[in-house]
Design an enzyme around this catalytic site. Structure first.
Site, PDB file in Angstrom:
ATOM      1  N   HIS A  28       0.843  -1.204   0.000  1.00  0.00           N
ATOM      2  CA  HIS A  28       0.000   0.000   0.000  1.00  0.00           C
ATOM      3  C   HIS A  28       0.882   1.259   0.000  1.00  0.00           C
ATOM      4  O   HIS A  28       0.627   2.212  -0.725  1.00  0.00           O
ATOM      5  CB  HIS A  28      -0.878   0.060   1.270  1.00  0.00           C
TER       6      HIS A  28
ATOM      7  N   LYS B 218     -16.843  -8.231  11.008  1.00  0.00           N
ATOM      8  CA  LYS B 218     -16.537  -9.617  11.384  1.00  0.00           C
ATOM      9  C   LYS B 218     -15.144 -10.040  10.921  1.00  0.00           C
ATOM     10  O   LYS B 218     -14.484 -10.848  11.549  1.00  0.00           O
ATOM     11  CB  LYS B 218     -17.585 -10.558  10.765  1.00  0.00           C
TER      12      LYS B 218
ATOM     13  N   ARG C 132      -2.296  -6.222  -8.256  1.00  0.00           N
ATOM     14  CA  ARG C 132      -1.216  -7.167  -7.950  1.00  0.00           C
ATOM     15  C   ARG C 132      -1.100  -8.264  -8.999  1.00  0.00           C
ATOM     16  O   ARG C 132      -0.034  -8.644  -9.403  1.00  0.00           O
ATOM     17  CB  ARG C 132      -1.445  -7.816  -6.584  1.00  0.00           C
TER      18      ARG C 132
ATOM     19  N   SER D 244      -3.012  -7.577   2.964  1.00  0.00           N
ATOM     20  CA  SER D 244      -3.281  -7.422   4.407  1.00  0.00           C
ATOM     21  C   SER D 244      -3.677  -8.771   5.003  1.00  0.00           C
ATOM     22  O   SER D 244      -3.329  -9.093   6.137  1.00  0.00           O
ATOM     23  CB  SER D 244      -4.412  -6.418   4.630  1.00  0.00           C
TER      24      SER D 244
END
Ligand code: ADP
Length: 169
Positions: A17, A41, A90, A128
């Site tokens: 990032h 969640k 990506r 992430s």
């Protein structure tokens, strides 16, 4: 003045990032990193924690601002007077979803462009989610995330370890 908005959940911000943010600064006068709430969640860090980590990671970049993103992205972009949405690509697997999103955003607001930057080769495997998974099982994430994130992950998982130990029968 050209303004670009880089939206995402940044849970947490990675070096991939950060690379996109740095390169965006060469294309835009101002870059706004728009941190979305995301689905709670699946989130590891709260919105406030994620924004704090992004702020710490970009503190040497004076033309970068960090804001919370709520509601429709195209409305946010318009409100901020930005001309473009910035996204990182990506792999081919990113392409389909990104393509769909950019077409929908173009339909919603035709004057806003989406600008795609290819991931740097050294970060093209990095997400992430991978960082969260590696950190959860105590793996080394040095060099994959800014130092502030490394510390935050250590603190989060040490605390969880202590809690687990405390409730063990
Ligand atoms: P989202 O919440 O939209 O799934 P993220 O917060 O993970 O996305 O990332 C925001 C943007 O950054 C997306 O465009 C994503 O493709 C891009 N991105 C994520 N990781 C990398 C990386 N390692 N290199 C380049 N771009 C990346």
């Amino acid at each position: 003045m050209s303004v670009g908005v880089y939206p995402g959940t940044f849970d947490p911000i990675t070096m991939g990032h950060l690379d996109i943010i740095r390169r965006s600064c060469k294309l835009f006068d101002r870059v706004i990193v728009a941190v979305a709430q995301g689905f709670s969640k699946e989130r590891l860090f709260t919105l406030e924690e994620r924004m704090e980590m992004v702020r710490a990671a970009v503190e040497d970049l004076p033309r970068v601002e960090v804001k919370a993103l709520d509601g429709l992205l195209t409305e946010f972009v318009r409100r901020e007077g930005a001309c473009a949405i910035i996204r990182g690509l990506r792999a081919i697997s990113d392409f389909e979803q990104e393509f769909q999103m950019s077409v929908i955003n173009k339909k919603l607001t035709c004057e806003i462009e989406t600008v795609f930057l290819m991931a740097a080769a050294e970060y093209s495997f990095l997400s992430s989610r991978v960082v969260r998974q590696v950190a959860t099982v105590g793996g080394c994430i040095k060099g994959l995330v800014p130092p502030v994130v490394e510390l935050a992950l250590q603190a989060k998982f040490n605390r969880l370890e202590h809690l687990r130990a405390a409730i063990k029968p």
